[in-house]
Design a protein around this motif. Structure first.
Motif, PDB file in Angstrom:
ATOM      1  N   VAL A  10      21.890  15.911  10.571  1.00 20.72           N
ATOM      2  CA  VAL A  10      22.455  15.113   9.481  1.00 20.72           C
ATOM      3  C   VAL A  10      23.211  16.039   8.538  1.00 20.72           C
ATOM      4  N   THR A  11      24.443  15.654   8.210  1.00 19.06           N
ATOM      5  CA  THR A  11      25.265  16.426   7.270  1.00 19.06           C
ATOM      6  C   THR A  11      25.850  15.484   6.221  1.00 19.06           C
ATOM      7  N   ALA A  12      26.244  16.048   5.089  1.00 17.59           N
ATOM      8  CA  ALA A  12      26.885  15.284   4.018  1.00 17.59           C
ATOM      9  C   ALA A  12      28.173  15.984   3.602  1.00 17.59           C
ATOM     10  N   ALA A  13      29.237  15.211   3.405  1.00 19.08           N
ATOM     11  CA  ALA A  13      30.527  15.748   2.962  1.00 19.08           C
ATOM     12  C   ALA A  13      30.934  15.045   1.675  1.00 19.08           C
ATOM     13  N   GLY A  14      31.365  15.786   0.701  1.00 14.72           N
ATOM     14  CA  GLY A  14      31.790  15.212  -0.571  1.00 14.72           C
ATOM     15  C   GLY A  14      30.950  15.805  -1.696  1.00 14.72           C
ATOM     16  N   ALA A  15      31.039  15.291  -2.898  1.00 17.57           N
ATOM     17  CA  ALA A  15      31.844  14.127  -3.249  1.00 17.57           C
ATOM     18  C   ALA A  15      33.335  14.485  -3.383  1.00 17.57           C
TER      19      ALA A  15
END
Length: 312
Positions: free
Chosen positions: A135-140
């Motif tokens: 799981v990865t997150a990009a942003g904000a």
């Protein structure tokens, strides 16, 4: 007179027999014993069991934006961040217990010290669940006035269902019953690998009345029989007439596999309904190679053994 002559003749006869017994014998010596049979020559069949573990467990997924709202810098920015989140390296598993059988033929030569042959085998692979999720997150990042965050889950699976080889063998007999050998040739195996991508955004949480779809999905898979090469070596011991036991190591390489992971499409919900806002195409790649350690037992028929001809 006659009696005296008879006694003299008897004495001469006894003396000749005694002298003949002392003379050396001129009989031919017994023939040498037959040479031992070629224990290793001929056909054999057997069973084996052991374990295998992968050499390259990584699955690489790369993604690129292919479409967005024409002329919209915000939509293009969203597509780029979406492609960034849908790229990465995950893990697969091709390790497990193996078991199967083999058949082959040996030829013992060069004074009985070398053994050459060919062997074919096939093994099933019993492995556990190989699904892995990263799981990865990009942003904000700014998106039409919103502070957008993209969360991506990439789930991959990689399996080796069976593996087999067709190999040549060449070995040296350290003793008549102990063979040390090297081996190499063709390898084949049933492989399967898959990638699933799920992506979420927080757009509707910020602008529920004017947002894009909150989730996008894509997937792809590959399943086939692959052919490559193998090499290794081992020890084999003839512990009983017609029976041998062996331990063996093999390295195999079935090559690289590339496959499409599908189109990750984000469309408008209340904002530009059913309009493609972001389109991302993804591709995954992995390599199927690994190691095998196994033990086995063979029964030797000696059907193909050459007859022994004694020379004197």
């Amino acid at each position: 007179m006659k009696k005296a002559l008879s006694v003299a003749a008897l004495m001469v006869a006894l003396t000749g027999s005694a002298l003949a017994a002392d003379l050396p014998s001129y009989k031919a010596p017994p023939p040498p014993p037959l040479p031992p049979p070629p224990l290793w020559s001929g056909f054999y069949v057997g069973l084996n069991a052991g374990g295998t573990w992968g050499g390259s467990n990584n699955i690489w997924t790369s993604s690129a934006p292919i479409s967005s709202i024409p002329g919209s810098a915000a939509a293009l920015r969203y597509a780029r961040f979406s492609a960034l989140g849908a790229s990465g390296v995950s893990q697969g598993n091709t390790s497990g217990f193996i078991g199967g059988g083999q058949i082959g033929y040996n030829w013992q030569f060069w004074g009985g010290r070398l053994v050459a042959g060919v062997e074919a085998d096939i093994q099933g692979v019993a492995s556990g669940n190989s699904n892995k999720t990263s799981v990865t997150a990009a942003g904000a990042f700014p998106f039409f006035g919103a502070s957008e965050v993209l969360t991506t889950a990439i789930t991959t699976s990689k399996r080796l269902d069976y593996v087999g080889t067709v190999r040549g063998r060449l070995g040296w007999l350290f003793t008549p019953t102990l063979l040390v050998y090297g081996t190499g040739g063709l390898a084949y195996g049933g492989v399967s690998v898959s990638t699933g991508i799920t992506q979420f955004n927080n757009d509707c949480a910020q602008f529920p009345g004017n947002c894009i779809s909150g989730a996008a999905f894509s997937s792809g898979a590959f399943s086939d029989t692959r052919v490559g090469w193998t090499a290794g070596g081992g020890l084999e011991w003839m512990f009983m007439p017609n029976w041998s036991a062996k331990v063996e190591y093999l390295y195999y390489d079935l090559g690289n596999v590339s496959y499409s992971a599908g189109l990750l499409a984000t469309v408008g919900a209340t904002f530009l309904p059913n309009t493609l806002v972001s389109g991302v195409v993804s591709q995954s790649q992995t390599r199927f190679n690994g190691n095998i350690v196994r033990a086995g037992v063979n029964y030797h028929f000696n059907w193909g053994a050459a007859p022994i001809v004694a020379k004197y």
